[in-house]
Design a protein around this motif. Structure first.
Motif, PDB file in Angstrom:
ATOM      1  N   GLU A  30       2.750  17.319  -1.812  1.00  0.00           N
ATOM      2  CA  GLU A  30       2.267  16.853  -3.112  1.00  0.00           C
ATOM      3  C   GLU A  30       0.926  16.147  -2.966  1.00  0.00           C
ATOM      4  O   GLU A  30       0.044  16.280  -3.807  1.00  0.00           O
ATOM      5  CB  GLU A  30       3.280  15.894  -3.749  1.00  0.00           C
ATOM      6  CG  GLU A  30       4.377  16.642  -4.449  1.00  0.00           C
ATOM      7  CD  GLU A  30       5.077  15.803  -5.511  1.00  0.00           C
ATOM      8  OE1 GLU A  30       4.822  14.580  -5.595  1.00  0.00           O
ATOM      9  OE2 GLU A  30       5.884  16.379  -6.245  1.00  0.00           O
ATOM     10  N   LEU A 113      -9.935   6.402   2.971  1.00  0.00           N
ATOM     11  CA  LEU A 113      -8.486   6.623   2.907  1.00  0.00           C
ATOM     12  C   LEU A 113      -7.854   6.493   4.284  1.00  0.00           C
ATOM     13  O   LEU A 113      -6.810   5.871   4.449  1.00  0.00           O
ATOM     14  CB  LEU A 113      -8.192   8.029   2.383  1.00  0.00           C
ATOM     15  CG  LEU A 113      -8.380   8.252   0.902  1.00  0.00           C
ATOM     16  CD1 LEU A 113      -8.024   9.680   0.561  1.00  0.00           C
ATOM     17  CD2 LEU A 113      -7.491   7.300   0.137  1.00  0.00           C
TER      18      LEU A 113
ATOM     19  N   SER B  82       1.292  -0.429   8.907  1.00  0.00           N
ATOM     20  CA  SER B  82       0.980   0.606   7.922  1.00  0.00           C
ATOM     21  C   SER B  82       0.743   1.958   8.568  1.00  0.00           C
ATOM     22  O   SER B  82       0.378   2.904   7.892  1.00  0.00           O
ATOM     23  CB  SER B  82      -0.272   0.247   7.131  1.00  0.00           C
ATOM     24  OG  SER B  82      -0.332  -1.107   6.875  1.00  0.00           O
ATOM     25  N   VAL B  98       9.098   2.639   3.110  1.00  0.00           N
ATOM     26  CA  VAL B  98       8.021   1.674   3.321  1.00  0.00           C
ATOM     27  C   VAL B  98       6.797   2.026   2.477  1.00  0.00           C
ATOM     28  O   VAL B  98       6.415   3.186   2.382  1.00  0.00           O
ATOM     29  CB  VAL B  98       7.566   1.676   4.802  1.00  0.00           C
ATOM     30  CG1 VAL B  98       6.591   0.548   5.071  1.00  0.00           C
ATOM     31  CG2 VAL B  98       8.761   1.593   5.725  1.00  0.00           C
ATOM     32  N   LEU B 102      -3.084  -2.053   1.781  1.00  0.00           N
ATOM     33  CA  LEU B 102      -4.131  -2.789   2.469  1.00  0.00           C
ATOM     34  C   LEU B 102      -5.229  -3.195   1.515  1.00  0.00           C
ATOM     35  O   LEU B 102      -6.009  -4.085   1.777  1.00  0.00           O
ATOM     36  CB  LEU B 102      -4.720  -1.963   3.620  1.00  0.00           C
ATOM     37  CG  LEU B 102      -4.053  -2.286   4.932  1.00  0.00           C
ATOM     38  CD1 LEU B 102      -2.621  -1.844   4.944  1.00  0.00           C
ATOM     39  CD2 LEU B 102      -4.801  -1.681   6.077  1.00  0.00           C
ATOM     40  N   GLU B 103      -5.309  -2.500   0.425  1.00  0.00           N
ATOM     41  CA  GLU B 103      -6.235  -2.892  -0.626  1.00  0.00           C
ATOM     42  C   GLU B 103      -5.696  -2.261  -1.885  1.00  0.00           C
ATOM     43  O   GLU B 103      -4.879  -1.353  -1.823  1.00  0.00           O
ATOM     44  CB  GLU B 103      -7.643  -2.370  -0.326  1.00  0.00           C
ATOM     45  CG  GLU B 103      -7.688  -0.854  -0.290  1.00  0.00           C
ATOM     46  CD  GLU B 103      -9.076  -0.283  -0.072  1.00  0.00           C
ATOM     47  OE1 GLU B 103     -10.020  -1.032   0.210  1.00  0.00           O
ATOM     48  OE2 GLU B 103      -9.212   0.932  -0.202  1.00  0.00           O
ATOM     49  N   THR B 106      -6.947   2.139  -3.443  1.00  0.00           N
ATOM     50  CA  THR B 106      -7.322   3.062  -2.376  1.00  0.00           C
ATOM     51  C   THR B 106      -7.432   4.471  -2.944  1.00  0.00           C
ATOM     52  O   THR B 106      -6.502   4.961  -3.576  1.00  0.00           O
ATOM     53  CB  THR B 106      -6.261   3.059  -1.270  1.00  0.00           C
ATOM     54  OG1 THR B 106      -6.112   1.738  -0.801  1.00  0.00           O
ATOM     55  CG2 THR B 106      -6.683   3.955  -0.118  1.00  0.00           C
ATOM     56  N   GLY B 107      -8.581   5.086  -2.720  1.00  0.00           N
ATOM     57  CA  GLY B 107      -8.748   6.457  -3.169  1.00  0.00           C
ATOM     58  C   GLY B 107      -9.155   6.587  -4.619  1.00  0.00           C
ATOM     59  O   GLY B 107      -9.304   7.702  -5.102  1.00  0.00           O
ATOM     60  N   ALA B 119      -2.615   8.911 -11.297  1.00  0.00           N
ATOM     61  CA  ALA B 119      -1.893   9.996 -10.632  1.00  0.00           C
ATOM     62  C   ALA B 119      -2.295  10.093  -9.159  1.00  0.00           C
ATOM     63  O   ALA B 119      -1.448  10.145  -8.270  1.00  0.00           O
ATOM     64  CB  ALA B 119      -2.169  11.309 -11.340  1.00  0.00           C
ATOM     65  N   LEU B 120      -3.599  10.064  -8.923  1.00  0.00           N
ATOM     66  CA  LEU B 120      -4.105  10.225  -7.567  1.00  0.00           C
ATOM     67  C   LEU B 120      -3.687   9.054  -6.684  1.00  0.00           C
ATOM     68  O   LEU B 120      -3.145   9.233  -5.593  1.00  0.00           O
ATOM     69  CB  LEU B 120      -5.634  10.326  -7.609  1.00  0.00           C
ATOM     70  CG  LEU B 120      -6.329  10.434  -6.269  1.00  0.00           C
ATOM     71  CD1 LEU B 120      -5.923  11.714  -5.565  1.00  0.00           C
ATOM     72  CD2 LEU B 120      -7.840  10.397  -6.438  1.00  0.00           C
ATOM     73  N   ALA B 123      -0.040   8.987  -5.874  1.00  0.00           N
ATOM     74  CA  ALA B 123       0.318   9.964  -4.840  1.00  0.00           C
ATOM     75  C   ALA B 123      -0.096   9.446  -3.465  1.00  0.00           C
ATOM     76  O   ALA B 123       0.643   9.584  -2.490  1.00  0.00           O
ATOM     77  CB  ALA B 123      -0.356  11.301  -5.123  1.00  0.00           C
ATOM     78  N   ILE B 124      -1.267   8.830  -3.399  1.00  0.00           N
ATOM     79  CA  ILE B 124      -1.735   8.311  -2.116  1.00  0.00           C
ATOM     80  C   ILE B 124      -0.813   7.208  -1.622  1.00  0.00           C
ATOM     81  O   ILE B 124      -0.532   7.095  -0.435  1.00  0.00           O
ATOM     82  CB  ILE B 124      -3.194   7.819  -2.243  1.00  0.00           C
ATOM     83  CG1 ILE B 124      -4.121   9.024  -2.362  1.00  0.00           C
ATOM     84  CG2 ILE B 124      -3.595   6.947  -1.072  1.00  0.00           C
ATOM     85  CD1 ILE B 124      -5.533   8.688  -2.718  1.00  0.00           C
ATOM     86  N   LEU B 125      -0.314   6.402  -2.549  1.00  0.00           N
ATOM     87  CA  LEU B 125       0.572   5.313  -2.149  1.00  0.00           C
ATOM     88  C   LEU B 125       1.994   5.788  -1.913  1.00  0.00           C
ATOM     89  O   LEU B 125       2.873   4.995  -1.598  1.00  0.00           O
ATOM     90  CB  LEU B 125       0.561   4.215  -3.210  1.00  0.00           C
ATOM     91  CG  LEU B 125      -0.774   3.490  -3.368  1.00  0.00           C
ATOM     92  CD1 LEU B 125      -0.698   2.496  -4.520  1.00  0.00           C
ATOM     93  CD2 LEU B 125      -1.158   2.772  -2.088  1.00  0.00           C
ATOM     94  N   THR B 128       6.119  10.098  -5.902  1.00  0.00           N
ATOM     95  CA  THR B 128       6.206  11.519  -6.214  1.00  0.00           C
ATOM     96  C   THR B 128       5.657  11.728  -7.618  1.00  0.00           C
ATOM     97  O   THR B 128       5.489  10.778  -8.378  1.00  0.00           O
ATOM     98  CB  THR B 128       7.660  12.003  -6.182  1.00  0.00           C
ATOM     99  OG1 THR B 128       8.373  11.313  -7.212  1.00  0.00           O
ATOM    100  CG2 THR B 128       8.300  11.710  -4.844  1.00  0.00           C
ATOM    101  N   ARG B 129       5.393  12.991  -7.958  1.00  0.00           N
ATOM    102  CA  ARG B 129       4.831  13.259  -9.278  1.00  0.00           C
ATOM    103  C   ARG B 129       5.787  12.807 -10.375  1.00  0.00           C
ATOM    104  O   ARG B 129       5.365  12.293 -11.407  1.00  0.00           O
ATOM    105  CB  ARG B 129       4.524  14.749  -9.421  1.00  0.00           C
ATOM    106  CG  ARG B 129       3.053  15.016  -9.183  1.00  0.00           C
ATOM    107  CD  ARG B 129       2.697  16.406  -9.644  1.00  0.00           C
ATOM    108  NE  ARG B 129       3.032  17.387  -8.618  1.00  0.00           N
ATOM    109  CZ  ARG B 129       2.743  18.688  -8.746  1.00  0.00           C
ATOM    110  NH1 ARG B 129       2.155  19.124  -9.815  1.00  0.00           N
ATOM    111  NH2 ARG B 129       3.062  19.520  -7.773  1.00  0.00           N
ATOM    112  N   ILE B 132       5.521   9.087 -10.828  1.00  0.00           N
ATOM    113  CA  ILE B 132       4.280   8.708 -11.499  1.00  0.00           C
ATOM    114  C   ILE B 132       4.416   8.919 -13.007  1.00  0.00           C
ATOM    115  O   ILE B 132       4.085   8.047 -13.806  1.00  0.00           O
ATOM    116  CB  ILE B 132       3.088   9.527 -10.949  1.00  0.00           C
ATOM    117  CG1 ILE B 132       2.860   9.209  -9.470  1.00  0.00           C
ATOM    118  CG2 ILE B 132       1.828   9.230 -11.743  1.00  0.00           C
ATOM    119  CD1 ILE B 132       1.922  10.173  -8.768  1.00  0.00           C
ATOM    120  N   GLU B 173       8.004   1.252  -5.821  1.00  0.00           N
ATOM    121  CA  GLU B 173       9.309   0.623  -5.640  1.00  0.00           C
ATOM    122  C   GLU B 173       9.852   0.889  -4.253  1.00  0.00           C
ATOM    123  O   GLU B 173      10.849   1.569  -4.082  1.00  0.00           O
ATOM    124  CB  GLU B 173      10.275   1.061  -6.736  1.00  0.00           C
ATOM    125  CG  GLU B 173       9.996   0.279  -7.993  1.00  0.00           C
ATOM    126  CD  GLU B 173      10.823   0.724  -9.179  1.00  0.00           C
ATOM    127  OE1 GLU B 173      11.724   1.563  -8.990  1.00  0.00           O
ATOM    128  OE2 GLU B 173      10.566   0.221 -10.266  1.00  0.00           O
TER     129      GLU B 173
END
Lengths: 277, 417
Positions: A30, A113, B82, B98, B102-103, B106-107, B119-120, B123-125, B128-129, B132, B173
């Protein structure tokens, strides 16, 4: 959620040599989708002309080449109208060249990233190259009016080689990018070499001239370049000419070797990415 | 299900620093290989243990703070937790889903809209879609950006940007949350909102590892704390007592000698050089300040080329890092101040009968407005203030709980009844 409650994550030094954890890459699919989605969105948002860039770029190259190489230098084109001939060669080439350019820089350009959040690092070069598929597809659409204009129709049965040759181009550029994107983090000067190599490489590949233009005794040497069979197969299938499968097979084997060795190298260096960037 | 959520076992991290520059160039490596210079270089290298045999355990549902000075190893620990970098040896076990922060943001991409960035970033964190989509409205409401949700974030004010970024992070969560001091952003109101949200997270049975300089936040959020110094664990235990001990320890540092050394070791800057910072009372240097007399803060600096917007300023803090005041050396000038090249002495006077009898910290910074900071990190000077001014003799030893003790003008009159 409850199934993951007992997920156990172990953090420890990893062995120096290891292969790609394909299962993990799959679990992060994803995120891969989001990376590609982001790059596509951003790419077309930032420009005034938006999506048309994907077409303009090879189209203008075609016009320039058709004039200088077709008209002025009078290079042969195997009996195919010269503009069409170069355009069909430029399509797989542009995909490859853009993929190599962005793919090799991808880890560095995603430093924000990579130094802040965990994910399988290989997603970065993969997504960078996949983004180019969109450009390629748009430029491919442009081929239809060009074919109609020159009254050429591709043979349906040979069209099978269009996705196949692009698939191999993808594997090849991915293999190169695993090597280069990791190397660039360590050796920054490679970054400046890549565009230069791409330029030379283009003229070493039969795009503005046909392979038949090369004297028979040197043809084997030129064909060591895996992009030669890829471009040839792509063009042959568009114009309904016989495709030489042996060359494609060779390109496939080279690509797979690059992917395997490159991803091992990538995995070895990825442990240092955050410390070096 | 185990009771221990996080177990770190003898975690160490070695960095090689020294003559060898990383990243190297390919050319250098080639010439090195050809001239056998490799070994010689290795000899110049120095090993730095950023972390040495760190062990600790965090129980499920517990919030733990990781505290320590800059360079103590906090951020290395955070990066290892991390999975951004690997430990050199040792092992950490984390039980549960987990997430690490860190900030915030991000992204985030400036060209994308608020909606797209949610959304982006989600997903980076690791959302799942489906997650979100499900939390989207909540995130937007928390960030208070409903009206701008389809505007590219490059048009957001920095406050809106931070709120949106934090909102996404706040709606993760995870069962284990590893978090840096992302709270040190935004205005006071938003900071307290973030703190409340963090408190929520901690009180809902999730495990939190909180790396911070913000001592009041560590005290409120965390049950216990691990105190790191020079890559080793000094001690761990109940957060209130850990914070108190850490603050006592750090106030004994950053005295006059440290500051002189620190200033001497600053990297050169083409525009600005800090020469000295001194505390003066009656024109004599002191570190033991009497609050009955005015205190002059003297900053000497050299400007190499005339610069618009250059300013030197300090903050006065108490030991809990609460900012009491901030003052800019040319803050009273109306237009953008222009500082001529040359050597300068700037003195700020804190009046008599203003400070309380307690330790303070002075944080000196310099910058060019809207361009860049001139000191990579603020210079920190700690000093003690003794009672010497007006004091009510009837209550000897009484200490004001206030962070400052200005002598206010009282008018006491009998009301006409």
């Amino acid at each position: 959620m409850s199934s993951e409650t007992d997920a156990l994550l172990i953090i420890e030094p990893s062995p120096a040599w290891r292969t790609v954890d394909l299962g993990e890459v799959w679990r992060y699919r994803e995120l891969l989708y989001f990376f590609v989605w982001r790059d596509v969105k951003v790419r077309y948002k930032q420009t005034v002309l938006g999506i048309s860039w994907a077409i303009i770029q090879p189209l203008f190259a075609m016009i320039v080449f058709a004039f200088f190489f077709g008209r002025v230098a009078k290079l042969p084109s195997d009996g195919i109208p010269y503009p069409l001939f170069t355009y069909a060669g430029l399509l797989p080439w542009t995909f490859f060249a853009n993929g190599l350019g962005t793919g090799s820089q991808s880890v560095l350009s995603n430093a924000n990233l990579v130094t802040k959040v965990y994910f399988p690092r290989l997603l970065v070069p993969i997504s960078a190259i996949l983004t180019g598929i969109v450009d390629f597809a748009l430029a491919l659409l442009m081929l239809a009016p060009l074919l109609i204009w020159k009254h050429t129709m591709p043979a349906a049965e040979s069209l099978f080689f269009v996705p196949l040759s692009i698939g191999i181009a993808f594997l090849f550029v991915f293999g190169l990018s695993t090597w280069l994107s990791a190397m660039v983090v360590r050796y920054r000067d490679i970054r400046h070499v890549v565009p230069f190599v791409i330029q030379i490489w283009m003229f070493a590949t039969p795009i503005v001239y046909p392979l038949s233009f090369i004297p028979q005794k040197w043809r084997w040497a030129v064909s060591l370049n895996p992009m030669v069979p890829v471009v040839e197969a792509f063009r042959s299938s568009i114009f309904g000419r016989p495709v030489e499968v042996g060359g494609l097979l060779y390109a496939l084997v080279v690509s797979l070797v690059l992917i395997v060795t490159g991803s091992i190298y990538f995995r070895r260096l990825e442990r240092l990415f955050a410390d070096v960037m | 299900m185990s009771e221990i959520a996080v177990r770190a076992d003898n975690v160490s991290k070695l960095y090689r620093i020294g003559a060898r520059r990383d990243p190297r160039t390919f050319r250098e490596t080639l010439t090195d290989l050809m001239t056998f210079r490799r070994q010689q270089r290795n000899a110049e290298e120095r090993d730095l243990w950023a972390l040495r045999d760190i062990s600790f355990e965090v129980k499920r549902g517990e919030a733990i703070g990781i505290i320590g000075q800059n360079g103590a190893g906090k951020s290395t620990m955070l990066k290892i937790l991390s999975r951004i970098t690997e430990p050199t040896s040792g092992r950490i076990e984390l039980r549960g889903r987990v997430s690490s922060l860190l900030e915030v943001g991000t992204g985030f991409h400036p060209e994308l809209t608020g909606r797209e960035n949610i959304a982006l970033n989600g997903a980076i964190l690791g959302m799942t879609r489906a997650e979100i989509r499900q939390r989207f409205d909540e995130i937007v409401a928390f960030a208070e950006v409903e009206r701008f949700i389809d505007t590219p974030v490059k048009y957001y004010s920095s406050g809106m940007y931070m709120r949106l970024a934090f909102a996404v992070a706040a709606h993760l969560e995870p069962e284990i949350l590893v978090v840096d001091e992302v709270l040190a952003v935004g205005d006071a109101a938003f900071q307290s909102k973030c703190l409340r949200k963090m408190n929520d997270v901690a009180s809902h049975g999730r495990t939190v590892l909180f790396v911070s300089h913000n001592m009041p936040a560590v005290k409120t959020l965390c049950h216990s704390a691990v105190w790191l110094m020079n890559g080793k664990v000094v001690d761990s235990g109940d957060s209130t007592s850990m914070v108190t001990r850490y603050l006592q320890h750090s106030s004994s540092r950053a005295g006059r000698e440290d500051v002189v050394q620190l200033i001497a070791g600053l990297p050169p800057d083409p525009v600005f050089r800090l020469d000295a910072i001194r505390l003066l009372q009656r024109d004599n240097e002191t570190t033991n300040v009497l609050n009955g007399e005015p205190l002059d803060i003297e900053i000497r600096f050299t400007v190499f080329s005339t610069t618009l917007g250059l300013h030197v300023y300090f903050q006065l803090l108490d030991l809990e890092e609460v900012v009491i005041l901030e003052s800019i050396h040319n803050g009273s000038v109306d237009q953008a101040p222009r500082v001529e090249a040359g050597q300068w002495i700037a003195r700020a006077r804190i009046p008599a009968d203003f400070l309380a009898a307690r330790p303070y910290q002075l944080l000196l910074r310099a910058g060019i407005a809207d361009v860049r900071s001139l000191l990579r990190e603020p210079i920190r000077l700690t000093f003690d203030v003794q009672q010497s001014g007006v004091v009510n003799r009837a209550f000897p030893g009484y200490q004001t709980p206030g962070r400052i003790a200005p002598l206010l003008e009282w008018q006491v009159t009998r009301s006409a009844e």
